[in-house]
Design an enzyme around this catalytic site. Structure first.
Site, PDB file in Angstrom:
ATOM      1  N   ARG A 158      42.823  26.199  64.204  1.00 31.80           N
ATOM      2  CA  ARG A 158      44.128  26.441  63.586  1.00 31.80           C
ATOM      3  C   ARG A 158      44.861  27.567  64.314  1.00 31.80           C
ATOM      4  O   ARG A 158      44.309  28.638  64.518  1.00 31.80           O
ATOM      5  CB  ARG A 158      43.968  26.851  62.117  1.00 31.80           C
ATOM      6  CG  ARG A 158      43.350  25.782  61.223  1.00 31.80           C
ATOM      7  CD  ARG A 158      44.354  24.677  60.907  1.00 31.80           C
ATOM      8  NE  ARG A 158      43.852  23.759  59.913  1.00 31.80           N
ATOM      9  CZ  ARG A 158      43.207  22.628  60.186  1.00 31.80           C
ATOM     10  NH1 ARG A 158      42.993  22.294  61.444  1.00 31.80           N
ATOM     11  NH2 ARG A 158      42.784  21.834  59.213  1.00 31.80           N
TER      12      ARG A 158
ATOM     13  N   ASP B 195      46.976  29.795  53.049  1.00 31.20           N
ATOM     14  CA  ASP B 195      46.571  29.122  51.816  1.00 31.20           C
ATOM     15  C   ASP B 195      47.046  29.926  50.609  1.00 31.20           C
ATOM     16  O   ASP B 195      46.764  31.133  50.498  1.00 31.20           O
ATOM     17  CB  ASP B 195      45.049  28.971  51.746  1.00 31.20           C
ATOM     18  CG  ASP B 195      44.523  27.890  52.669  1.00 31.20           C
ATOM     19  OD1 ASP B 195      45.292  26.965  52.983  1.00 31.20           O
ATOM     20  OD2 ASP B 195      43.348  27.983  53.069  1.00 31.20           O
TER      21      ASP B 195
END
Length: 297
Positions: free
Chosen positions: A211, A216
């Protein structure tokens, strides 16, 4: 600019005022409310669940006006505003309370009090990256999150190095946790976080793969206050369903907010206790303090 819903001219009787007779004799109050809401989801879905029920808003206002006595119209307006802000996805509210029959011994058309209040929700955001220049990316991401309109960053944890779990072979991650406050609804904030990810080259292709940036939304609201959002939709699950098992979330979270709580199986649990439980099971070995850092925002 935030979308708005207006409800005007709502009448109800209440016993509000400073004079003794106003405590006993109900008077007419007229209320206007303007709700600031992100209506993009409702516009696309045509689903009442993505907006606010006007009927329920009206009922909230009437219940406050017909409820316990207060001396000041200013207090009445504040109570109405705070009641409405408990309804997601309302981000802010303007309330005007008119008292057209106020006991003023002069001729007048109206007297009104107007206030504006914003929602203020605690939020927890986990940051991670292991592709490109992770340290630089995470520092830039903190600034970008702080720049989201309606978002305030209160603190960011130290930087942690985390061994990847699952997925293809890949470099170690750098992780951190950001805590703050926002007036944005969970779905709106999540959309803004996805925009920040995209701005930093995030492409959602390989599950658990490398990533450039992962943001999140772990929790929206405070379990201790009972105002945390619990939801399970195709787009969003809150609190994050695996947060209580993820050392790379819990360790930095406990470091930046030692008194933090996470709702687990419908019960608020201290994050520090969850960290201790992982430590007792030997599950913290893959999380190491990388260094302290001072990202600006």
């Amino acid at each position: 600019m935030t979308d708005r819903i207006r409800l005007t001219g709502l009448e109800a009787d209440g016993t509000h005022g400073v004079l003794p007779e106003e405590h006993l004799r109900a008077q007419r109050f007229v209320v206007d409310v303007t709700l600031e809401v992100d209506l993009s989801a409702a516009g696309a879905s045509d689903d009442l669940a993505d907006t606010v029920s006007y009927a329920e808003v009206a009922q909230d206002v009437v219940e406050v006006v017909e409820g316990p006595h207060v001396d000041l119209v200013e207090t009445l307006a504040d109570r109405i505003a705070r009641t409405l802000l408990r309804r997601p996805p309302i981000e802010a509210v303007e309330v005007v309370v008119h008292k057209p029959d106020a006991p003023i011994p002069l001729r007048f058309a109206d007297v009104a009090v107007e206030i504006r209040r914003e929602a203020r929700h605690r939020v927890v955001i986990a940051l991670g990256a292991n592709d490109g220049d992770p340290g630089h990316t995470l520092a830039a991401a903190v600034r970008a999150v702080a720049g989201i309109e309606g978002m305030r960053v209160d603190g960011v944890s130290d930087l942690y190095e985390t061994d990847p779990v699952g997925g293809p072979e890949q470099p170690v991650y750098l992780n951190a946790v950001l805590v703050g406050h926002t007036r944005l609804s969970p779905h709106t904030l999540l959309g803004r976080l996805h925009e920040v990810e995209a701005d930093h080259g995030r492409v959602r292709q390989v599950r658990w793969g490398p990533r450039t940036l992962d943001l999140d939304l772990v929790q929206h609201g405070d379990p201790g206050a009972g105002d945390d959002v619990v939801c399970d939709t195709a787009d969003l699950v809150l609190p994050h369903p695996r947060a209580h098992q993820r050392a790379f979330v819990l360790v930095p979270w406990a470091q930046v907010d030692p008194r933090a709580l996470l709702r687990v199986a419908d019960e608020p649990v201290p994050v520090a206790e969850l960290v201790s439980a992982l430590d007792a099971d030997g599950l913290l070995e893959g999380v190491r303090t990388r260094n302290t850092w001072q990202p600006s925002w």
